[in-house]
Motif scaffolding. Structure first.
Motif, mmCIF file in Angstrom:
data_model
loop_
_atom_site.group_PDB
_atom_site.id
_atom_site.type_symbol
_atom_site.label_atom_id
_atom_site.label_comp_id
_atom_site.label_asym_id
_atom_site.label_seq_id
_atom_site.Cartn_x
_atom_site.Cartn_y
_atom_site.Cartn_z
ATOM 1 N N THR A 1 0.832 -1.207 0.000
ATOM 2 C CA THR A 1 0.000 0.000 0.000
ATOM 3 C C THR A 1 0.866 1.255 0.000
ATOM 4 O O THR A 1 0.590 2.223 -0.730
ATOM 5 C CB THR A 1 -0.930 -0.005 1.234
ATOM 6 N N ARG A 18 -0.760 11.471 0.918
ATOM 7 C CA ARG A 18 -1.350 10.739 -0.210
ATOM 8 C C ARG A 18 -2.160 9.545 0.282
ATOM 9 O O ARG A 18 -3.268 9.290 -0.228
ATOM 10 C CB ARG A 18 -0.221 10.251 -1.123
ATOM 11 N N LEU A 19 -1.642 8.845 1.262
ATOM 12 C CA LEU A 19 -2.370 7.705 1.835
ATOM 13 C C LEU A 19 -3.668 8.167 2.494
ATOM 14 O O LEU A 19 -4.702 7.499 2.391
ATOM 15 C CB LEU A 19 -1.486 6.989 2.855
ATOM 16 N N ARG A 20 -3.603 9.335 3.146
ATOM 17 C CA ARG A 20 -4.806 9.853 3.800
ATOM 18 C C ARG A 20 -5.862 10.217 2.757
ATOM 19 O O ARG A 20 -7.055 9.922 2.926
ATOM 20 C CB ARG A 20 -4.441 11.078 4.651
ATOM 21 N N LEU A 21 -5.441 10.853 1.659
ATOM 22 C CA LEU A 21 -6.383 11.218 0.599
ATOM 23 C C LEU A 21 -6.988 9.987 -0.071
ATOM 24 O O LEU A 21 -8.154 10.008 -0.503
ATOM 25 C CB LEU A 21 -5.670 12.079 -0.456
ATOM 26 N N ASP A 22 -6.203 8.941 -0.179
ATOM 27 C CA ASP A 22 -6.700 7.705 -0.801
ATOM 28 C C ASP A 22 -7.504 6.846 0.169
ATOM 29 O O ASP A 22 -8.012 5.787 -0.219
ATOM 30 C CB ASP A 22 -5.525 6.877 -1.343
ATOM 31 N N GLY A 23 -7.570 7.253 1.417
ATOM 32 C CA GLY A 23 -8.286 6.464 2.422
ATOM 33 C C GLY A 23 -7.581 5.167 2.753
ATOM 34 O O GLY A 23 -8.220 4.176 3.140
ATOM 35 N N ALA A 24 -6.244 5.168 2.587
ATOM 36 C CA ALA A 24 -5.481 3.931 2.793
ATOM 37 C C ALA A 24 -4.455 4.056 3.909
ATOM 38 O O ALA A 24 -3.588 3.191 4.055
ATOM 39 C CB ALA A 24 -4.776 3.550 1.494
ATOM 40 N N HIS A 76 2.210 6.559 -7.077
ATOM 41 C CA HIS A 76 1.180 7.506 -7.502
ATOM 42 C C HIS A 76 1.740 8.932 -7.503
ATOM 43 O O HIS A 76 1.531 9.709 -8.446
ATOM 44 C CB HIS A 76 -0.036 7.397 -6.580
ATOM 45 N N LYS A 99 2.464 1.798 -3.437
ATOM 46 C CA LYS A 99 1.488 2.310 -4.413
ATOM 47 C C LYS A 99 1.314 3.815 -4.266
ATOM 48 O O LYS A 99 1.171 4.546 -5.269
ATOM 49 C CB LYS A 99 0.160 1.591 -4.243
ATOM 50 N N ALA A 100 1.320 4.297 -3.033
ATOM 51 C CA ALA A 100 1.200 5.741 -2.809
ATOM 52 C C ALA A 100 2.436 6.474 -3.334
ATOM 53 O O ALA A 100 2.328 7.552 -3.953
ATOM 54 C CB ALA A 100 1.026 6.019 -1.318
#
Length: 501
Positions: A54, A77-83, A61, A57-58
């Motif tokens: 995960t 970025r992880l927070r924006l993707d909900g991950a 991206h 991937k961020a």
């Protein structure tokens, strides 16, 4: 089958290197050079822990969006993707940078991660194969094909050639130019055995895709077989011939007919004279020793073709592949399941081009032309838009050649190339790295054979000179043409008026 299920069956811990995964992720967030050097060779599946997949991937991206990559931007970025929670939380991501001693060895660390991934994949696939092999309802041939496909997919997905610098490419190009310059032969590629065709192409070059297209009954298979025979017998080049339309025995009978000049009908029905039987034995000996490898598997998929070609290249070092013919192949996988034939043919042509580059050999695929040729007026010569079912064939091919037989359409009058009876034109309509043109060959349908045209008579004598049947009549004398000798028209030895001494 998941990793967990596969390794539960085996009862062993899967290959992994979690510490190196943490170090690689930390280095990617700390060092821009490390990111640039490894981002193209890393894949999410290289990481064993789902959290690490995960996080990568961020990072990827952000790199795609040309945004800065560091600990803070990755967390955002992880927070924006909900991950973020799936990645272990902000604290876990931030402490990854603490595991980095130096980013200098990151490429070696990535290679270790890739090796661990390959080990996991092999264990998973082999476990699936063992489970399927115990299932009596599975077809063994399907199981073998699926196993080979899954193993090849790992190779295709991960082993890619890297970029090459200009100095190495220029050196290789100069060496090829010198080799051509020093050679007495203009044909630097794989020769077809047809002089004029080899002059245009300089032989079929490694890594190229050649499309040989024509309407049915034009002689596509006969021309391809003649080329394969010339390469294998005359030039000792191993070749592979994949026939999806005819059986191997039928192809060999055609070769025998061409070699012995005994018609295929006679070979099929029997009744050979004694002298023909002697010729059959003597002239087929060279075919026995010819390095031609024929595969007549029907409904061949592009994946099966790739696997077979790789094995033939490894075992026999084949120098060229022939496929008869393109539209009888299937792409397999999603391209076949969606039912769109045009997309399927496009996928096949792309894969054939990729295969030619991978094996560094030319691949010649035959193809059918659409009926537009027959409905069109004029001389009915084929054009590129006549390629059937997909424009991608034209785009992917390095050479597109058509077979055109004027006498097939009742055009028996001589043209600018000479007589047309019993002749066939190979039209080079596209040549990515050379000139286009047309080559005239002699075609003998009774023997399914193409030959070089040794002599083309002037057009006024193309149909021969009519016999004079009026020797007794005076009128025949009027048609006699007398040409003066040069002895009667000029004095080659001028008078010498000087004294004898």
């Amino acid at each position: 089958m998941s990793y967990e299920a596969a390794f539960n069956l085996n009862g062993k811990t899967p290959p992994q290197a979690v510490e190196l995964e943490e170090s690689v992720l930390g280095a990617l967030m700390l060092d821009q050079n490390a990111l640039n050097n490894t981002i193209e060779i890393l894949h999410p599946e290289y990481f064993y822990k789902p959290e690490h997949q995960t996080i990568f991937k961020a990072i990827y991206h952000l790199f795609e969006l040309s945004q800065p990559v560091d600990m803070l931007t990755v967390i955002e970025r992880l927070r924006l993707d909900g991950a973020l929670e799936a990645a272990g939380g902000a604290y876990y991501v931030s402490q990854l940078t603490n595991h980095v001693v130096s980013a200098a060895h990151i490429e070696y660390h990535v290679r270790v991660l890739s090796e661990k991934f390959f080990q996991r994949e092999l264990i998973r696939i082999c476990t699936e194969v063992i489970t399927d092999a115990y299932d009596e309802s599975n077809d063994i041939l399907t199981l073998l094909d699926n196993t080979e496909q899954r193993l090849m997919d790992i190779n295709d997905r991960n082993f890619r050639s890297d970029y090459r610098t200009m100095d190495s490419l220029v050196y290789e190009a100069v060496q090829e130019i010198k080799k051509v310059q020093e050679s007495d032969n203009d044909c630097v590629g794989i020769p077809s055995g047809f002089r004029e065709l080899d002059q245009i192409t300089a032989g079929f070059q490694p890594g190229t895709l050649i499309i040989l297209a024509a309407r049915p009954a034009m002689g596509k298979t006969a021309l391809a077989l003649t080329m394969a025979r010339n390469m294998a017998v005359d030039f000792k080049k191993p070749v592979a011939f994949f026939s999806l339309e005819m059986t191997g025995i039928e192809l060999v009978k055609r070769l025998i007919s061409s070699e012995t000049e005994i018609t295929g009908d006679k070979l099929k029905k029997g009744g050979l004279a004694a002298w023909e039987q002697e010729i059959l034995v003597s002239r087929t000996q060279m075919l026995n020793d010819a390095p031609i490898y024929i595969d007549d598997t029907p409904g061949l998929s592009i994946f099966e073709l790739r696997a077979k070609c790789r094995r033939l290249k490894q075992k026999y070092d084949i120098q060229m592949v022939f496929i008869d013919y393109l539209q009888l192949m299937n792409a397999g996988g999603e391209a076949s399941r969606n039912g769109n034939r045009e997309q399927e043919i496009s996928a096949i042509s792309r894969q054939l081009k990729a295969l030619s580059k991978e094996l560094n050999i030319p691949i010649l695929a035959m193809a059918q032309l659409s009926r537009a040729v027959e409905t069109r007026g004029g001389d009915k010569k084929p054009i590129l838009s006549d390629l059937r079912e997909s424009g991608a064939i034209e785009q992917d091919a390095d050479i597109v050649a058509f077979i055109y037989r004027p006498d097939y359409y009742g055009m028996t009058e001589p043209d600018e190339k000479g007589p047309t009876r019993g002749m066939a034109d190979v039209i080079i309509a596209k040549h990515r790295s050379g000139s286009v043109g047309s080559v005239r060959l002699k075609f003998t349908p009774n023997f399914a054979r193409f030959e070089n045209v040794e002599f083309v008579a002037p057009s006024q004598y193309a149909d021969g000179i009519a016999a004079n049947e009026q020797f007794d009549s005076f009128s025949s004398l009027q048609s006699t043409i007398t040409v003066d000798s040069s002895m009667n028209g000029q004095n080659d030895f001028p008078a010498d008026n000087s004294d004898a001494f």
